[in-house]
Write a protein that holds these residues in place. Structure first.
Motif, PDB file in Angstrom:
ATOM      1  N   UNK A   1       0.839  -1.200   0.000  1.00 18.93           N
ATOM      2  CA  UNK A   1       0.000   0.000   0.000  1.00 18.93           C
ATOM      3  C   UNK A   1       0.868   1.243   0.000  1.00 18.93           C
ATOM      4  N   UNK A   2       0.263   2.400  -0.467  1.00 12.34           N
ATOM      5  CA  UNK A   2       1.025   3.632  -0.571  1.00 12.34           C
ATOM      6  C   UNK A   2       1.554   4.106   0.767  1.00 12.34           C
ATOM      7  N   UNK A   3       0.771   3.890   1.827  1.00 13.90           N
ATOM      8  CA  UNK A   3       1.147   4.451   3.122  1.00 13.90           C
ATOM      9  C   UNK A   3       2.224   3.637   3.827  1.00 13.90           C
ATOM     10  N   UNK A   4       2.632   2.554   3.194  1.00 14.64           N
ATOM     11  CA  UNK A   4       3.605   1.683   3.839  1.00 14.64           C
ATOM     12  C   UNK A   4       5.008   1.944   3.331  1.00 14.64           C
ATOM     13  N   UNK A   5       5.322   3.199   3.043  1.00 14.81           N
ATOM     14  CA  UNK A   5       6.676   3.523   2.563  1.00 14.81           C
ATOM     15  C   UNK A   5       7.673   3.233   3.665  1.00 14.81           C
ATOM     16  N   UNK A   6       8.848   2.845   3.282  1.00 14.62           N
ATOM     17  CA  UNK A   6       9.919   2.468   4.210  1.00 14.62           C
ATOM     18  C   UNK A   6      10.111   3.509   5.303  1.00 14.62           C
ATOM     19  N   UNK A   7       9.919   3.089   6.565  1.00  8.37           N
ATOM     20  CA  UNK A   7      10.045   4.032   7.675  1.00  8.37           C
ATOM     21  C   UNK A   7      11.458   4.563   7.806  1.00  8.37           C
ATOM     22  N   UNK A   8      12.415   3.880   7.210  1.00  5.06           N
ATOM     23  CA  UNK A   8      13.798   4.375   7.247  1.00  5.06           C
ATOM     24  C   UNK A   8      13.943   5.652   6.434  1.00  5.06           C
ATOM     25  N   UNK A   9      12.996   5.864   5.495  1.00 11.61           N
ATOM     26  CA  UNK A   9      13.097   7.036   4.628  1.00 11.61           C
ATOM     27  C   UNK A   9      12.104   8.130   4.977  1.00 11.61           C
ATOM     28  N   UNK A  10      10.991   7.791   5.641  1.00 12.40           N
ATOM     29  CA  UNK A  10       9.992   8.817   5.982  1.00 12.40           C
ATOM     30  C   UNK A  10       9.981   9.034   7.486  1.00 12.40           C
ATOM     31  N   UNK A  11      10.274  10.211   7.942  1.00 13.05           N
ATOM     32  CA  UNK A  11      10.279  10.515   9.371  1.00 13.05           C
ATOM     33  C   UNK A  11       8.884  10.946   9.805  1.00 13.05           C
ATOM     34  N   UNK A  12       8.664  11.036  11.106  1.00 11.86           N
ATOM     35  CA  UNK A  12       7.369  11.471  11.627  1.00 11.86           C
ATOM     36  C   UNK A  12       7.190  12.962  11.432  1.00 11.86           C
ATOM     37  N   UNK A  13       5.927  13.400  11.605  1.00  7.69           N
ATOM     38  CA  UNK A  13       5.631  14.800  11.335  1.00  7.69           C
ATOM     39  C   UNK A  13       5.922  15.673  12.553  1.00  7.69           C
ATOM     40  N   UNK A  14       5.933  17.015  12.330  1.00  6.74           N
ATOM     41  CA  UNK A  14       6.570  17.872  13.327  1.00  6.74           C
ATOM     42  C   UNK A  14       6.042  19.289  13.254  1.00  6.74           C
ATOM     43  N   UNK A  15       5.881  19.965  14.396  1.00  5.81           N
ATOM     44  CA  UNK A  15       5.492  21.374  14.426  1.00  5.81           C
ATOM     45  C   UNK A  15       6.737  22.236  14.324  1.00  5.81           C
ATOM     46  N   UNK A  16       6.698  23.224  13.457  1.00  4.74           N
ATOM     47  CA  UNK A  16       7.910  23.986  13.101  1.00  4.74           C
ATOM     48  C   UNK A  16       8.483  24.722  14.305  1.00  4.74           C
ATOM     49  N   UNK A  82       9.431   7.764  -5.397  1.00  8.84           N
ATOM     50  CA  UNK A  82       9.352   6.362  -4.990  1.00  8.84           C
ATOM     51  C   UNK A  82       8.064   5.750  -5.530  1.00  8.84           C
ATOM     52  N   UNK A  83       8.186   4.694  -6.324  1.00 10.34           N
ATOM     53  CA  UNK A  83       6.998   3.988  -6.805  1.00 10.34           C
ATOM     54  C   UNK A  83       6.544   2.987  -5.755  1.00 10.34           C
ATOM     55  N   UNK A  84       5.230   2.829  -5.593  1.00 10.71           N
ATOM     56  CA  UNK A  84       4.737   1.883  -4.596  1.00 10.71           C
ATOM     57  C   UNK A  84       4.020   0.713  -5.234  1.00 10.71           C
ATOM     58  N   UNK A 109       4.104  15.387  -3.187  1.00  9.01           N
ATOM     59  CA  UNK A 109       2.759  15.062  -3.659  1.00  9.01           C
ATOM     60  C   UNK A 109       2.718  13.583  -4.038  1.00  9.01           C
ATOM     61  N   UNK A 110       1.551  13.122  -4.426  1.00  8.90           N
ATOM     62  CA  UNK A 110       1.398  11.724  -4.839  1.00  8.90           C
ATOM     63  C   UNK A 110       0.669  11.642  -6.177  1.00  8.90           C
ATOM     64  N   UNK A 111       0.892  10.527  -6.864  1.00  8.02           N
ATOM     65  CA  UNK A 111       0.120  10.189  -8.059  1.00  8.02           C
ATOM     66  C   UNK A 111      -0.446   8.788  -7.840  1.00  8.02           C
ATOM     67  N   UNK A 112      -1.041   8.207  -8.873  1.00  9.87           N
ATOM     68  CA  UNK A 112      -1.590   6.858  -8.755  1.00  9.87           C
ATOM     69  C   UNK A 112      -0.501   5.802  -8.606  1.00  9.87           C
TER      70      UNK A 112
END
Length: 255
Positions: A1-16, A82-84, A109-112
């Motif tokens: 699934x798209x939301x399962x991108x490698x956690x090693x590459x996507x960090x958690x979100x953050x307030x500036x 990154x293609x999923x 952004x994302x595409x299909x």
């Protein structure tokens, strides 16, 4: 699934963050000062500025070799999308292995079929990295840079694919100006007037906004820089890496 991108590459979100940079922040910079390269942040983009992923197995070695010899404080693989699907293709991770760097993916952004975004390459492992939610899949990531001993500054990566992403970034740019954070990224060239208009209404005029003029004047995307008057854009160079892929080096002094 798209939301399962490698956690090693996507960090958690953050307030500036709104805290300032170290080093005499209460002093106003003097105009016309001589360039002090020991107080200069070097930011590198590797890109073809088309908005599409230019990185393939055919140029991984050339790109990684260029990165290995790069002494920039910040190195960005622009649009290492990154293609999923199957098989999943992650060019940023492949190049990072060859270049002996540690990657963090920053989505725009994302595409299909893919996550569109950039990869930050670090020389050392990053134990924790948080990203700011901008709009939908668009994220901004803060980057702390130690220019020299005793001088650490804040930079951030934020790229744009749509007008809506720019419109909802007002508070981020306001915070960046307050905290003397240098914000950079790529933007669709036809959206530059929208960015310029937004920033002009948010600040009192004490800011710097640079749209970098690369050799391909009609490229789909352009590189931009935004910061308070404590930042002074000093130099820009570009060189060939492989095919249409270029290395863009920006040097910005913290006054």
């Amino acid at each position: 699934m798209k939301k399962q991108i490698n956690l090693y590459l996507i960090a958690s979100f953050f307030c500036f963050l709104i805290s300032g940079c170290s080093g005499n922040d209460n002093e106003e910079p003097e105009p016309g000062t001589e360039w002090d390269k020991t107080r200069t942040a070097r930011v590198s983009f590797v890109s073809d500025l088309t908005g599409n992923n230019p990185f393939t197995a055919h140029n991984y070695n050339a790109v990684s070799s260029a990165i290995k010899g790069n002494d920039s404080h910040v190195v960005i693989l622009d649009r290492a999308n990154v293609t999923y699907g199957t098989p999943r293709i992650n060019p940023g991770a492949n190049i990072a292995v060859l270049a002996e760097r540690f990657p963090i993916f920053v989505p725009v952004s994302t595409t299909e079929t893919e996550y569109r975004g950039s990869v930050l390459l670090y020389e050392k492992p990053v134990p924790e990295m948080e990203q700011t939610i901008v709009a939908d899949a668009c994220r901004m990531i803060p980057i702390t840079v130690e220019i020299k001993q005793g001088l650490t500054v804040r930079t951030a990566l934020l790229s744009f694919d749509s007008e809506n992403q720019i419109s909802v970034s007002a508070n981020l740019f306001r915070s960046a100006q307050t905290s003397s954070t240098l914000v950079t990224g790529t933007i669709r060239r036809n959206l530059v007037p929208t960015l310029e208009s937004l920033i002009s209404t948010l600040t009192d005029g004490t800011y710097t906004l640079e749209i970098i003029e690369n050799s391909a004047k009609n490229s789909e995307y352009a590189i931009y820089l935004f910061g308070s008057m404590k930042w002074k854009f000093r130099d820009f160079t570009e060189g060939s890496v492989s095919g249409n892929i270029k290395h863009f080096l920006l040097q910005v002094e913290f006054l």
